[in-house]
Design a protein around this motif. Sequence first.
Motif, PDB file in Angstrom:
ATOM      1  N   ILE A 150      83.760  62.371 -86.687  1.00 10.68           N
ATOM      2  CA  ILE A 150      84.305  61.890 -85.402  1.00 10.68           C
ATOM      3  C   ILE A 150      83.646  60.690 -85.067  1.00 10.68           C
ATOM      4  O   ILE A 150      82.375  60.339 -85.287  1.00 10.68           O
ATOM      5  CB  ILE A 150      83.624  63.030 -84.350  1.00 10.68           C
ATOM      6  N   ASN A 187      88.247  56.403 -84.450  1.00 13.50           N
ATOM      7  CA  ASN A 187      88.807  56.734 -85.470  1.00 13.50           C
ATOM      8  C   ASN A 187      89.163  55.753 -86.397  1.00 13.50           C
ATOM      9  O   ASN A 187      90.381  55.902 -87.137  1.00 13.50           O
ATOM     10  CB  ASN A 187      89.553  57.975 -85.679  1.00 13.50           C
ATOM     11  N   SER A 207      88.592  63.118 -90.416  1.00 16.01           N
ATOM     12  CA  SER A 207      88.214  62.361 -89.384  1.00 16.01           C
ATOM     13  C   SER A 207      89.176  62.360 -88.350  1.00 16.01           C
ATOM     14  O   SER A 207      90.205  62.651 -88.358  1.00 16.01           O
ATOM     15  CB  SER A 207      87.632  61.001 -89.872  1.00 16.01           C
ATOM     16  N   ALA A 208      88.590  62.106 -87.169  1.00 12.14           N
ATOM     17  CA  ALA A 208      89.177  62.088 -85.759  1.00 12.14           C
ATOM     18  C   ALA A 208      88.223  61.345 -84.721  1.00 12.14           C
ATOM     19  O   ALA A 208      87.405  61.023 -85.145  1.00 12.14           O
ATOM     20  CB  ALA A 208      89.556  63.264 -85.304  1.00 12.14           C
ATOM     21  N   VAL A 252      95.384  56.508 -81.685  1.00 11.70           N
ATOM     22  CA  VAL A 252      96.108  57.322 -82.520  1.00 11.70           C
ATOM     23  C   VAL A 252      97.385  56.503 -83.455  1.00 11.70           C
ATOM     24  O   VAL A 252      98.211  55.740 -82.877  1.00 11.70           O
ATOM     25  CB  VAL A 252      96.675  58.530 -81.741  1.00 11.70           C
ATOM     26  N   ARG A 294      93.252  59.708 -85.927  1.00 15.52           N
ATOM     27  CA  ARG A 294      93.825  60.927 -85.178  1.00 15.52           C
ATOM     28  C   ARG A 294      92.892  61.116 -83.886  1.00 15.52           C
ATOM     29  O   ARG A 294      91.702  60.773 -83.929  1.00 15.52           O
ATOM     30  CB  ARG A 294      93.719  62.229 -86.257  1.00 15.52           C
ATOM     31  N   LEU A 302      90.739  64.156 -81.853  1.00 14.52           N
ATOM     32  CA  LEU A 302      90.097  65.199 -81.915  1.00 14.52           C
ATOM     33  C   LEU A 302      90.861  66.413 -81.154  1.00 14.52           C
ATOM     34  O   LEU A 302      91.257  66.149 -79.950  1.00 14.52           O
ATOM     35  CB  LEU A 302      88.674  65.202 -81.707  1.00 14.52           C
ATOM     36  N   LEU A 359      92.325  70.672 -85.124  1.00 16.52           N
ATOM     37  CA  LEU A 359      91.508  69.852 -86.416  1.00 16.52           C
ATOM     38  C   LEU A 359      90.241  70.648 -86.528  1.00 16.52           C
ATOM     39  O   LEU A 359      89.631  70.734 -87.612  1.00 16.52           O
ATOM     40  CB  LEU A 359      91.378  68.557 -86.012  1.00 16.52           C
TER      41      LEU A 359
END
Length: 153
Positions: free
Chosen positions: A8, A12, A34-35, A42, A67, A69, A73
Amino acid sequence: MIQNILVICLGNICRSPMAEGLLKQRYPDKTIGSAGLREITVGWSADPFSIRVMREHGLDISRHRARLLTNELLKDVDLVITMEKEQSDIVKYSFPNFKGKILRVGEYGNYDVPDPYSKNIKAFEESFELISQGIDQIDSHLMQPEKSAENGK
């Protein structure tokens, strides 16, 4: 045993894609993703400097897309790695069921990885070095016991 890792950072697009790339290289048998914590990025690709730094280290993250979180996820994740203590706190607060699975990449060295976004290439190289160092420390503290147990079978 740690099988699924999620990295994280804020957007991202800089730090977490670099960490994801390093972890995928080190642990090809594990599920790594990952996010970010910010919805605004995004769908964005990794920052061009992140892509460049990783390419210089033999890794291609050019296909990465940011992306957000989400609980979805996190559902199968064994370990969440953040870049900063503040991010760890945000994830613990926002997703309280995962408190025991959250670790800052610089936890064992007691440091945060500063956000290089909108800075020069040197800032990205410094972030890469701190991420790499943190992954080495996580490996020796968390992942090595797994390797020892596997060798003892």
